[in-house]
Structures are given as structure tokens and as C-alpha cells.
Design an enzyme around this catalytic site. Structure first.
Site, PDB file in Angstrom:
ATOM      1  CD  GLU A  70      -5.049 -45.443  71.812  1.00 43.09           C
ATOM      2  OE1 GLU A  70      -4.336 -45.712  70.842  1.00 43.09           O
ATOM      3  OE2 GLU A  70      -5.687 -46.292  72.452  1.00 43.09           O
ATOM      4  CD  GLU A  77      -9.252 -50.763  73.714  1.00 44.30           C
ATOM      5  OE1 GLU A  77      -8.511 -50.993  72.757  1.00 44.30           O
ATOM      6  OE2 GLU A  77      -8.847 -50.334  74.813  1.00 44.30           O
TER       7      GLU A  77
HETATM    8  N1  LIG Z   1     -15.230 -59.150  73.982  1.00 46.66           N
HETATM    9  C1  LIG Z   1     -14.393 -59.473  72.974  1.00 46.66           C
HETATM   10  N2  LIG Z   1     -14.818 -60.301  71.991  1.00 46.66           N
HETATM   11  C2  LIG Z   1     -13.995 -60.641  70.969  1.00 46.66           C
HETATM   12  N3  LIG Z   1     -12.731 -60.194  70.810  1.00 46.66           N
HETATM   13  C3  LIG Z   1     -12.249 -59.359  71.748  1.00 46.66           C
HETATM   14  C4  LIG Z   1     -13.039 -58.956  72.881  1.00 46.66           C
HETATM   15  N4  LIG Z   1     -12.295 -58.126  73.657  1.00 46.66           N
HETATM   16  C5  LIG Z   1     -11.109 -58.016  73.021  1.00 46.66           C
HETATM   17  N5  LIG Z   1     -11.063 -58.731  71.872  1.00 46.66           N
HETATM   18  C6  LIG Z   1      -9.929 -58.845  70.904  1.00 46.66           C
HETATM   19  O1  LIG Z   1      -8.719 -58.412  71.537  1.00 46.66           O
HETATM   20  C7  LIG Z   1      -8.194 -57.272  70.848  1.00 46.66           C
HETATM   21  C8  LIG Z   1      -7.604 -56.326  71.882  1.00 46.66           C
HETATM   22  O2  LIG Z   1      -8.662 -55.777  72.643  1.00 46.66           O
HETATM   23  P1  LIG Z   1      -8.443 -55.013  74.015  1.00 46.66           P
HETATM   24  O3  LIG Z   1      -9.720 -54.355  74.401  1.00 46.66           O
HETATM   25  O4  LIG Z   1      -7.847 -55.980  74.969  1.00 46.66           O
HETATM   26  O5  LIG Z   1      -7.419 -53.902  73.575  1.00 46.66           O
HETATM   27  P2  LIG Z   1      -5.961 -53.658  74.192  1.00 46.66           P
HETATM   28  O6  LIG Z   1      -4.987 -54.499  73.436  1.00 46.66           O
HETATM   29  O7  LIG Z   1      -6.051 -53.798  75.682  1.00 46.66           O
HETATM   30  O8  LIG Z   1      -5.776 -52.145  73.753  1.00 46.66           O
HETATM   31  P3  LIG Z   1      -5.322 -50.927  74.676  1.00 46.66           P
HETATM   32  O9  LIG Z   1      -3.846 -51.155  74.888  1.00 46.66           O
HETATM   33  O10 LIG Z   1      -5.684 -49.729  73.827  1.00 46.66           O
HETATM   34  O11 LIG Z   1      -6.147 -51.009  75.940  1.00 46.66           O
HETATM   35  C9  LIG Z   1      -9.360 -56.678  70.066  1.00 46.66           C
HETATM   36  O12 LIG Z   1      -8.951 -55.931  68.927  1.00 46.66           O
HETATM   37  C10 LIG Z   1     -10.135 -57.926  69.690  1.00 46.66           C
HETATM   38  O13 LIG Z   1      -9.560 -58.538  68.531  1.00 46.66           O
END
Ligand SMILES: Nc1ncnc2c1ncn2[C@@H]1O[C@H](COP(=O)(O)OP(=O)(O)OP(=O)(O)O)[C@@H](O)[C@H]1O
Length: 121
Positions: A70, A77
């Protein structure tokens, strides 16, 4: 090798930045709260079931594996948010693979917990 004051302060600095990174990751990402609650539940169950020392080691390694995965996922991220905030399918694939690492570590840890729990019941 002798530990000089400058070596000690370098190590102190390394621990300080690593600890700061840990606090930042936990503060900014809710996933750590879920993992934290799961870890507390597993530790409570292990205490209640009076697990063997080797079982403690396996459980702690599993918990550490999930948290480490994680942390790497969170680092990727955060890097993407700074270097490439615009949507891009290639970036999406990278983020999906990093998320898959957390999933694999979590499922493995859950199986380990179930196997240890099953042998004790
Ligand atoms: N810049 C980007 N370009 C393309 N797809 C993206 C991008 N940012 C996020 N994603 C998509 O959204 C998904 C979630 O990404 P994000 O960084 O929002 O994680 P999260 O759900 O906020 O996770 P966490 O809860 O760990 O923060 C990624 O796996 C990807 O498929």
C-alpha cells in the site's frame, strides 16, 4: 566500523524522513485506515487464539507485506498526481498494476490468516 556523530545524525535523518512519509501516507489515504483496522482485528484474534511464535511471525510478515504494498501504491499515486495529473490510459495501467499489488498482498494475507485460524479451531 565506528559510529561517528555524523553517521548517527545521517541515520537519524533517514528514520525521520521515513517516519514522516509513513505519517503523510496514513493521513492522506483512507486505505490505510481499512488496513489498520484489519491488522488490529488479526492481532486481537491471534492474542485470543494464543498462536505459536512461528504463526505470529507469518501473520506479522503478512500484515507488513500489505502495508508495504500500500505504501508503494500510494507513492506511485502521489508521483502521478505531480508528474502527470491528466488522464492517460498508460498511466491508468501503471496505477491499476500498483493497485493489483495491494490486492495480491491482501488476498495472500487473508488466506494465511484463514489457514492459521482453521488449524487452531
Ligand atoms: N492520470 C490518470 N490517468 C488514467 N487513469 C487514472 C489516472 N489517475 C487515476 N486513474 C484511474 O483511477 C484508478 C484509481 O486511481 P486513484 O489514484 O484515484 O486511486 P484511489 O482510488 O484514490 O486509491 P487510494 O484510495 O489508494 O488513494 C486508477 O487505478 C486508474 O485506473
Amino acid at each position: 566500523m565506528m559510529s561517528t556523530p555524523s553517521n548517527r545524525s545521517r541515520w537519524h535523518q533517514k528514520f525521520r524522513v521515513a517516519f514522516t512519509g509513513l505519517v503523510e501516507a496514513v493521513r492522506m489515504h483512507n486505505s490505510f485506515h481499512v488496513h489498520g483496522v484489519m491488522a488490529i482485528l488479526v492481532i486481537a484474534a491471534a492474542i485470543t487464539l494464543n498462536v505459536q511464535p512461528w504463526q505470529w511471525c507469518v501473520l506479522i510478515l503478512s500484515i507488513g507485506g500489505v502495508l508495504t504494498a500500500e505504501l508503494f501504491n500510494t507513492a506511485i499515486e502521489e508521483l502521478v498526481r505531480v508528474l502527470h495529473p491528466d488522464a492517460d490510459p498508460r498511466i491508468g495501467r501503471v496505477l491499476d498494476i500498483a493497485a493489483a499489488a495491494v490486492l495480491v498482498a491482501s488476498v495472500t494475507a487473508a488466506i494465511v490468516g484463514l489457514v492459521i485460524g482453521y488449524t487452531l479451531c
